[in-house]
Design an enzyme around this catalytic site. Sequence first.
Site, PDB file in Angstrom:
ATOM      1  N   TYR A  56      -0.371 127.532 -69.712  1.00  0.00           N
ATOM      2  CA  TYR A  56      -1.192 128.656 -70.190  1.00  0.00           C
ATOM      3  C   TYR A  56      -2.297 128.192 -71.146  1.00  0.00           C
ATOM      4  O   TYR A  56      -3.364 128.799 -71.189  1.00  0.00           O
ATOM      5  CB  TYR A  56      -0.308 129.760 -70.798  1.00  0.00           C
ATOM      6  CG  TYR A  56       0.508 130.434 -69.708  1.00  0.00           C
ATOM      7  CD1 TYR A  56      -0.091 131.316 -68.811  1.00  0.00           C
ATOM      8  CD2 TYR A  56       1.851 130.129 -69.518  1.00  0.00           C
ATOM      9  CE1 TYR A  56       0.628 131.892 -67.770  1.00  0.00           C
ATOM     10  CE2 TYR A  56       2.586 130.706 -68.482  1.00  0.00           C
ATOM     11  CZ  TYR A  56       1.974 131.578 -67.617  1.00  0.00           C
ATOM     12  OH  TYR A  56       2.677 132.149 -66.579  1.00  0.00           O
ATOM     13  N   ASP A  92      -6.357 137.264 -67.369  1.00  0.00           N
ATOM     14  CA  ASP A  92      -7.659 136.940 -67.970  1.00  0.00           C
ATOM     15  C   ASP A  92      -8.247 138.201 -68.620  1.00  0.00           C
ATOM     16  O   ASP A  92      -7.697 139.295 -68.483  1.00  0.00           O
ATOM     17  CB  ASP A  92      -8.608 136.328 -66.913  1.00  0.00           C
ATOM     18  CG  ASP A  92      -8.977 137.302 -65.794  1.00  0.00           C
ATOM     19  OD1 ASP A  92      -9.399 138.443 -66.089  1.00  0.00           O
ATOM     20  OD2 ASP A  92      -8.851 136.929 -64.603  1.00  0.00           O
ATOM     21  N   HIS A 107       0.720 142.161 -66.423  1.00  0.00           N
ATOM     22  CA  HIS A 107       1.412 140.873 -66.564  1.00  0.00           C
ATOM     23  C   HIS A 107       1.050 140.131 -67.848  1.00  0.00           C
ATOM     24  O   HIS A 107       1.235 138.922 -67.923  1.00  0.00           O
ATOM     25  CB  HIS A 107       1.134 139.992 -65.332  1.00  0.00           C
ATOM     26  CG  HIS A 107       1.723 140.564 -64.065  1.00  0.00           C
ATOM     27  ND1 HIS A 107       1.344 140.165 -62.808  1.00  0.00           N
ATOM     28  CD2 HIS A 107       2.682 141.509 -63.885  1.00  0.00           C
ATOM     29  CE1 HIS A 107       2.048 140.848 -61.902  1.00  0.00           C
ATOM     30  NE2 HIS A 107       2.849 141.671 -62.538  1.00  0.00           N
TER      31      HIS A 107
HETATM   32  P1  OAD Z   1      -2.378 136.469 -54.783  1.00  0.00           P
HETATM   33  O1  OAD Z   1      -2.780 135.050 -54.929  1.00  0.00           O
HETATM   34  O2  OAD Z   1      -1.006 136.745 -54.262  1.00  0.00           O
HETATM   35  O3  OAD Z   1      -3.402 137.229 -53.844  1.00  0.00           O
HETATM   36  C1  OAD Z   1      -4.787 137.107 -54.035  1.00  0.00           C
HETATM   37  C2  OAD Z   1      -5.508 138.001 -53.061  1.00  0.00           C
HETATM   38  O4  OAD Z   1      -6.885 137.862 -53.335  1.00  0.00           O
HETATM   39  C3  OAD Z   1      -5.294 137.609 -51.586  1.00  0.00           C
HETATM   40  O5  OAD Z   1      -5.034 138.767 -50.816  1.00  0.00           O
HETATM   41  C4  OAD Z   1      -6.635 136.963 -51.209  1.00  0.00           C
HETATM   42  O6  OAD Z   1      -6.984 137.167 -49.830  1.00  0.00           O
HETATM   43  C5  OAD Z   1      -7.592 137.712 -52.118  1.00  0.00           C
HETATM   44  N1  OAD Z   1      -8.862 136.994 -52.406  1.00  0.00           N
HETATM   45  C6  OAD Z   1      -9.125 135.660 -52.389  1.00  0.00           C
HETATM   46  N2  OAD Z   1     -10.400 135.433 -52.738  1.00  0.00           N
HETATM   47  C7  OAD Z   1     -10.958 136.652 -52.995  1.00  0.00           C
HETATM   48  C8  OAD Z   1     -12.252 137.094 -53.406  1.00  0.00           C
HETATM   49  N3  OAD Z   1     -13.248 136.236 -53.651  1.00  0.00           N
HETATM   50  N4  OAD Z   1     -12.455 138.432 -53.553  1.00  0.00           N
HETATM   51  C9  OAD Z   1     -11.470 139.326 -53.321  1.00  0.00           C
HETATM   52  N5  OAD Z   1     -10.227 138.961 -52.936  1.00  0.00           N
HETATM   53  C10 OAD Z   1      -9.972 137.657 -52.775  1.00  0.00           C
HETATM   54  O7  OAD Z   1      -2.606 137.166 -56.209  1.00  0.00           O
HETATM   55  P2  OAD Z   1      -2.005 138.526 -56.802  1.00  0.00           P
HETATM   56  O8  OAD Z   1      -1.790 139.545 -55.754  1.00  0.00           O
HETATM   57  O9  OAD Z   1      -2.832 138.878 -57.975  1.00  0.00           O
HETATM   58  O10 OAD Z   1       2.093 137.000 -61.460  1.00  0.00           O
HETATM   59  O11 OAD Z   1      -0.602 138.007 -57.324  1.00  0.00           O
HETATM   60  C11 OAD Z   1       0.229 138.871 -58.032  1.00  0.00           C
HETATM   61  C12 OAD Z   1       1.012 138.115 -59.084  1.00  0.00           C
HETATM   62  O12 OAD Z   1       1.640 136.983 -58.494  1.00  0.00           O
HETATM   63  C13 OAD Z   1       0.157 137.510 -60.180  1.00  0.00           C
HETATM   64  O13 OAD Z   1      -0.158 138.442 -61.198  1.00  0.00           O
HETATM   65  C14 OAD Z   1       1.024 136.405 -60.702  1.00  0.00           C
HETATM   66  C15 OAD Z   1       1.499 135.844 -59.377  1.00  0.00           C
HETATM   67  O14 OAD Z   1       2.687 135.156 -59.374  1.00  0.00           O
HETATM   68  C16 OAD Z   1       2.679 136.300 -62.445  1.00  0.00           C
HETATM   69  O15 OAD Z   1       2.375 135.161 -62.738  1.00  0.00           O
HETATM   70  C17 OAD Z   1       3.758 137.072 -63.146  1.00  0.00           C
END
Ligand code: OAD
Length: 236
Positions: A56, A92, A107
């Site tokens: 972090y 962030d 989170h």
């Molecule tokens: P993910 O990494 O699971 O998903 C990211 C999403 O963003 C995917 O569907 C990608 O297709 C999309 N993506 C990639 N580039 C992009 C762009 N330029 N514009 C728009 N979308 C884009 O991330 P989260 O769903 O945020 O938790 O993950 C959820 C949680 O899992 C996070 O908060 C974190 C992680 O483990 C903890 O650490 C507790």
Amino acid sequence: MSEKKRLVVLTGAGISAESGFKTFRDSDGLWEQYKVEDVASIEGWYRNPELIIDFYNDLRTQLEKAQPNDGHKILAELEKYFDVRIITQNVDNLHERAGSTHVVHLHGELTKVRPVNNASKIYDIGYSRMTYGDKSPDNELLRPHIVWFGEAVPMISEASRLVRDADIFAVIGSSLVVYPAAGLVHDLRGKTEAFLIDPKEVSVPTGMKFKVIREVASKGVAIMRDELLREFGFAS
Ligand code: OAD
């Protein structure tokens, strides 16, 4: 003047990708570089807190140099027209730095720490690095203010209320696989207009009608903005 419609937005790592942050589950995402159980679980903290603190610390240093992108900025500008409420899974502060004034962090937040045994006291450390053994003014051992796997998500009830009261809802840049955040879509009322912005396919529960915009956040949020301004009579 009539009351503003409420636009509730659930954001994930994808909205910050164009600001230089790796997502978690895309190829070359953070969970290919690190083991989630080492750096983002409560068991990982008990096993090796120094590793977690370093992880972090590095993200916090990266955040200091990062800038909000057009996706964040357009959401902030939409406050002129709508009562915008952001629910983010991101740790962030790019929504706030873009100017959004109502942001719920599900989170946690990178720039904050809290005592290990007390989730209700939160201290701002800005972009400084922390060290294992750092203490609060009350002499309590501090940890990053991040919600790890295996821990409760205290802000989920407030998020759920926001989604239930939404006139318009959007999911931006989330794979919708991590619960309880992913379950928020079940709080949507049938009449709420819903958008999903993501360059890749994201599965939503069957029967739910989302307007899918298959674009990166900067382009996709601009498309949604134009559509909403036309629909609600703000476009010139
Ligand atoms: P993910 O990494 O699971 O998903 C990211 C999403 O963003 C995917 O569907 C990608 O297709 C999309 N993506 C990639 N580039 C992009 C762009 N330029 N514009 C728009 N979308 C884009 O991330 P989260 O769903 O945020 O938790 O993950 C959820 C949680 O899992 C996070 O908060 C974190 C992680 O483990 C903890 O650490 C507790």
